[in-house]
Design an enzyme around this catalytic site. Sequence first.
Site, PDB file in Angstrom:
ATOM      1  N   ASP A 151      -1.190   1.180  -3.917  1.00 56.56           N
ATOM      2  CA  ASP A 151      -2.095   0.167  -4.480  1.00 56.56           C
ATOM      3  C   ASP A 151      -3.452   0.748  -4.854  1.00 56.56           C
ATOM      4  O   ASP A 151      -4.383   0.012  -5.185  1.00 56.56           O
ATOM      5  CB  ASP A 151      -2.254  -1.016  -3.530  1.00 56.56           C
ATOM      6  CG  ASP A 151      -3.003  -0.681  -2.252  1.00 56.56           C
ATOM      7  OD1 ASP A 151      -3.016   0.509  -1.859  1.00 56.56           O
ATOM      8  OD2 ASP A 151      -3.582  -1.592  -1.635  1.00 56.56           O
TER       9      ASP A 151
ATOM     10  N   ASP B   6      -5.927   2.145  -3.244  1.00 53.92           N
ATOM     11  CA  ASP B   6      -7.171   1.968  -2.485  1.00 53.92           C
ATOM     12  C   ASP B   6      -7.499   3.220  -1.664  1.00 53.92           C
ATOM     13  O   ASP B   6      -8.498   3.255  -0.955  1.00 53.92           O
ATOM     14  CB  ASP B   6      -7.133   0.719  -1.596  1.00 53.92           C
ATOM     15  CG  ASP B   6      -6.112   0.783  -0.469  1.00 53.92           C
ATOM     16  OD1 ASP B   6      -5.276   1.719  -0.456  1.00 53.92           O
ATOM     17  OD2 ASP B   6      -6.132  -0.114   0.399  1.00 53.92           O
TER      18      ASP B   6
ATOM     19  N   SER C 259       0.810  -1.214   0.000  1.00 53.46           N
ATOM     20  CA  SER C 259       0.000   0.000   0.000  1.00 53.46           C
ATOM     21  C   SER C 259       0.850   1.275   0.000  1.00 53.46           C
ATOM     22  O   SER C 259       1.600   1.526  -0.925  1.00 53.46           O
ATOM     23  CB  SER C 259      -0.962  -0.050   1.189  1.00 53.46           C
ATOM     24  OG  SER C 259      -1.947   0.944   1.105  1.00 53.46           O
TER      25      SER C 259
ATOM     26  N   ASP D  84      -2.603   6.130  -3.495  1.00 50.68           N
ATOM     27  CA  ASP D  84      -1.417   5.553  -2.864  1.00 50.68           C
ATOM     28  C   ASP D  84      -0.919   4.394  -3.728  1.00 50.68           C
ATOM     29  O   ASP D  84      -1.405   4.185  -4.839  1.00 50.68           O
ATOM     30  CB  ASP D  84      -1.706   5.125  -1.425  1.00 50.68           C
ATOM     31  CG  ASP D  84      -2.745   4.020  -1.336  1.00 50.68           C
ATOM     32  OD1 ASP D  84      -3.521   3.858  -2.292  1.00 50.68           O
ATOM     33  OD2 ASP D  84      -2.787   3.303  -0.314  1.00 50.68           O
TER      34      ASP D  84
END
Length: 452
Positions: free
Chosen positions: A243, A245, A101, A241
């Site tokens: 990833d 999400d 992440s 960010d």
Amino acid sequence: MGKYFGTDGVRGEANVELTPEMAFKLGRFGGYVLSQHELGTPKVYVGRDTRISGQMLASSLISGLLSVGIEVYDLGVIATPGVAYLVKKDGASAGVMISASHNPALDNGIKFFGGDGYKLEDEKELEIEALIDAEEDTLPRPSAQGLGMLHDYIEGVRKYQAFLKTTAEGNFEGYKVVLDTANGAAYTSARAVFADLEANLTVIGENPDGLNINVKVGSTHPEAMAKKVVETGSDLGLAFDGDADRLIAVDENGEIVDGDKIMFIVGKYLLGQGKLAQDTLVTTVMSNLGFHLALEEAGINSVITAVGDRYVVEEMKKNNYNFGGEQSGHMIFLDYNTTGDGQLSAIQLLKVMRETGKSLSELASEVTIYPQKLVNVRVKDNAAKKSAMDVPAIQKVISEMETSMNGKGRILVRPSGTEPLLRVMAEAPTHEEVNHVVDTIVEVVEAEIGVK
């Protein structure tokens, strides 16, 4: 949380803590736990972000999945919510995302999604951990017939892009937008999606090299995007960010619009449209006091959970709420997807701007944020962060600071779910007071359990 799984899957320094050997075990045992009751051949989707360690870990994880007879579909680089969406839409047995992440490139992580597109329940994670720790691996080992096969599923990214575009219910022609894809997973989709929606784009953080994910770009470093918004005279900036999400925005003046403000803006719009389930928004203990006051004034109820989007989602599922999220930028629209989705959130925010005809600064001005300060104190190890609140000196200083605030603010001290950090946060009516409170607590924490 278990021995290996934290609040967001298994995390650690790649090739040091999260090794190829561990990835193989997670694939083998995780795949077995998630597919043991399948009648046909199980099908698992695997995606990753742009970290250099992603290919190494994906290769090992996929080998583990294949070894227990699972058909694996490799999505390549894709946003975490893309994996969740495709698993549910296509009826796959499970999905796995390899990402850490917003963490730096040296870290990586592995998280699982069930066939319903949701992150795994604690019970399933504990079942996987028990198999990892067992003295002997007694799972089946087919030698030829019964082994899984690996398939490329690159069109999965295009399917996810098509889904995102449908949620706009129109286009964004006439809007000047700066996108920041954090040199991460969103670089495979964000430009294409927003260009197809006819926004006038400037894109930064779009040149991943395996090492530069989240480096001075993305939702945790929106300063470069804010500067670019002002330079280009854009209407807003949208930062994801690693990833994708999460979403953090900036308005046309380069002012940051965090998850609290975005949730308020979208929540108020949904309420007006009669589309906010039970007139309620689900958020966490990290959300600002000013955000809660604005919700109250707008006639929106709030339900507060522990930190972590998984807890927000659990509450939403349990009580049939459809919108919630975190100050950090995770926003969950259960009418569309099962997990936090930065690009989906960005589309919904732009949709509110389009439908109301208001600028982002105008929409965000309805929330007056209390001064807030958050300091991450690096502690000796994960055991230290978990036992921090049992240390008498730390208990004492928190109690003293709470007394000094006299009910006009709040203090939150909690361990990070993914790193050896203790997070010290406070809100108060003035910057001076909030600085004094946080700095005083941090000084004691560092003295007692900090890394010397």
